[in-house]
Design a protein around this motif. Structure first.
Motif: not given
Length: 245
Positions: A173-183
């Motif tokens: 959901g919103p408000g999380h980091l996925d692998p791309a945003r964590a990178a």
């Protein structure tokens, strides 16, 4: 002095620095609500002799009263959380807001912004989500749960960034980091070492749909971080594994 990091699973991390032991978002049980732990249990002595707990927010997979009551150390929690914690028999709760700091032995703990839902479901309180920077002879950023935010650039140059890269379900959901945003976060913060957390630990008893292989998010993060932030060393740990920085 060396910095010791042990990922206990999900958002629970044991940080040992300058003679001080800190644990983040402790989830020490085999389940919380409908979620079950799908990796080996936390070792019994993981939270022994802890000097402080850092609690990022009040969602059930991060703030587990039964786990918190096993630890006698003070709980540093977001502003607005102390009343709920005390009602759940967590007696020593100390509130912190983003931008505020408190001493912890030889260390300093700084509250930093987190971009995440602030309400505990279904009828719980609202409390400002936080990340934390633990500073001593080295520095560690624990993101809790967050998406990217503008002030993240102010964290640039910490020694270790503990970055969430997924969750417990088949989608985020919103408000999380996925692998791309964590990178992207790794590129912004530029830590010496980035450790992906918040993946592969919890699941529903009967997962719906094909989901993702539990190993996929950290591997994808490592691949993307090598491209987006080649100066950052990524260390992928399994629950219960330790590393020294």
């Amino acid at each position: 002095m060396p910095l010791e990091i042990e990922w206990l699973g999900h958002a629970s991390v044991l940080i040992e620095l300058d003679g001080v032991r800190v644990i983040t978002d402790p989830l020490l049980r085999r389940r919380t609500g409908p979620l079950v732990r799908v990796v080996p249990p936390v070792r019994p002595d993981a939270a022994r002799d802890v000097d402080a707990v850092l609690l990022s927010h009040l969602h059930a997979d991060h703030a587990d009263p039964a786990s918190l009551r096993r630890i006698t150390a003070p709980v540093v929690a977001p502003r607005g959380a102390a009343g709920w914690l005390r009602r759940h028999r967590v007696r020593d709760a100390r509130e912190l807001s983003a931008g505020e700091a408190l001493p912890l032995g030889a260390l300093e703990v700084l509250g930093v912004r987190a971009r995440h839902e602030d309400h505990r479901y279904p009828l719980g309180p609202t409390a400002e989500p936080l990340g934390f920077v633990v500073r001593g002879s080295k520095s560690v950023y624990f993101a809790g749960d967050t998406d990217l935010f503008d002030e993240m650039a102010e964290l640039r140059g910490v020694d270790v960034a503990l970055l969430p890269v997924w969750g417990w379900g088949t989608k985020l959901g919103p408000g999380h980091l996925d692998p791309a945003r964590a990178a992207q976060a790794a590129a912004i913060i530029s830590p010496r070492v980035a450790i992906p957390i918040h993946w592969g630990t919890l699941a529903m008893p009967r997962p719906v749909g094909p989901g993702r292989a539990s190993e996929t998010p950290p591997q994808r993060f490592a691949e993307l971080a090598a491209r987006e932030a080649p100066q950052v060393e990524v260390r992928v740990l399994r629950p219960g594994e330790r590393t020294t920085v």
